[in-house]
Design a protein around this motif. Structure first.
Motif, short mmCIF file in Angstrom:
data_model
loop_
_atom_site.label_atom_id
_atom_site.label_comp_id
_atom_site.label_asym_id
_atom_site.label_seq_id
_atom_site.Cartn_x
_atom_site.Cartn_y
_atom_site.Cartn_z
N ALA A 35 3.91 -12.33 -52.73
CA ALA A 35 2.93 -12.19 -53.80
C ALA A 35 3.48 -11.29 -54.90
O ALA A 35 4.24 -10.36 -54.65
N SER A 36 3.08 -11.61 -56.13
CA SER A 36 3.34 -10.76 -57.29
C SER A 36 2.03 -10.71 -58.07
O SER A 36 1.67 -11.70 -58.73
N LEU A 37 1.33 -9.60 -57.95
CA LEU A 37 0.00 -9.46 -58.53
C LEU A 37 -0.01 -8.34 -59.54
O LEU A 37 0.50 -7.25 -59.29
N ASP A 38 -0.63 -8.61 -60.70
CA ASP A 38 -0.84 -7.60 -61.73
C ASP A 38 -2.35 -7.61 -62.02
O ASP A 38 -2.81 -8.35 -62.90
N PRO A 39 -3.14 -6.85 -61.25
CA PRO A 39 -4.59 -6.97 -61.28
C PRO A 39 -5.28 -6.34 -62.49
O PRO A 39 -6.06 -5.40 -62.38
N VAL A 40 -5.00 -6.91 -63.64
CA VAL A 40 -5.70 -6.59 -64.88
C VAL A 40 -6.03 -7.91 -65.54
O VAL A 40 -5.32 -8.90 -65.33
N PRO A 41 -7.11 -7.99 -66.32
CA PRO A 41 -7.40 -9.25 -66.99
C PRO A 41 -6.18 -9.74 -67.79
O PRO A 41 -5.60 -8.99 -68.57
N GLY A 42 -5.76 -10.97 -67.52
CA GLY A 42 -4.58 -11.55 -68.14
C GLY A 42 -3.31 -11.32 -67.35
O GLY A 42 -2.26 -11.88 -67.67
N GLY A 43 -3.39 -10.50 -66.29
CA GLY A 43 -2.22 -10.20 -65.45
C GLY A 43 -1.88 -11.34 -64.52
O GLY A 43 -2.71 -12.19 -64.18
N THR A 44 -0.66 -11.34 -64.04
CA THR A 44 -0.13 -12.40 -63.18
C THR A 44 -0.79 -12.43 -61.81
O THR A 44 -0.96 -11.38 -61.18
N PHE A 45 -1.12 -13.64 -61.37
CA PHE A 45 -1.53 -13.89 -60.00
C PHE A 45 -0.58 -14.94 -59.46
O PHE A 45 -0.59 -16.09 -59.92
N ALA A 46 0.30 -14.55 -58.54
CA ALA A 46 1.28 -15.47 -57.97
C ALA A 46 1.40 -15.19 -56.47
O ALA A 46 1.72 -14.07 -56.07
N VAL A 47 1.10 -16.21 -55.66
CA VAL A 47 1.18 -16.09 -54.21
C VAL A 47 1.77 -17.38 -53.66
O VAL A 47 1.31 -18.47 -54.01
#
Length: 143
Positions: A35-47
């Motif tokens: 996973a590569s997660l950037d938990p802010v609105p507009g941030g990356t969600f990749a799993v």
């Protein structure tokens, strides 16, 4: 397009469960191998889940109440990255947290596979969020 709704109850506080939705190590403890997660609105969600690259972005991050991401799969024409939406609503209950998952804008031919997947992975979330160390996941979507 349709939606799938499901919920679980977890014997852990919403603040604990929330971390399993927004951190790389939290996410991969119950769903996916990477996973590569950037938990802010507009941030990356990749799993990466069972060899399938789920891709999208965080749409809403309301700690510790709600997480909403766009969702789809790289290389999938019928459900491309960001084409559907998954919301996790965390509600405090006496025994811990009720987690409601709403997956919207699913193509009809993806509903059954996602229903099976959410059923499998939410059970793993229940176990991980209560501190259980889970073995690597071997789940594969039904053919």
């Amino acid at each position: 397009m349709t939606e799938h709704r499901t919920s679980i109850e977890i014997e852990a506080a919403p603040e604990v469960v929330f971390e399993y939705l927004v951190t790389d190590t939290g996410m991969t403890s119950w769903m996916g191998q990477w996973a590569s997660l950037d938990p802010v609105p507009g941030g990356t969600f990749a799993v990466d889940i069972a060899g399938h690259p789920a891709r999208g972005m965080f749409l809403e991050v309301d700690r510790p109440r709600r997480v909403t991401v766009s969702w789809g799969f790289a290389g999938n024409d019928s459900l491309p990255p960001g084409s559907s939406t998954v919301s996790f609503e965390l509600t405090p209950i006496s025994a811990g947290t009720r987690v409601e998952v709403v997956h919207t804008d699913l193509p009809e031919d993806h509903v059954l596979g996602h229903a099976q997947g959410w059923s499998h992975f939410l059970l793993r979330l229940t176990r991980a969020a209560t501190g259980e160390q889970l073995p690597p996941d071997t789940w594969q979507p039904a053919p």
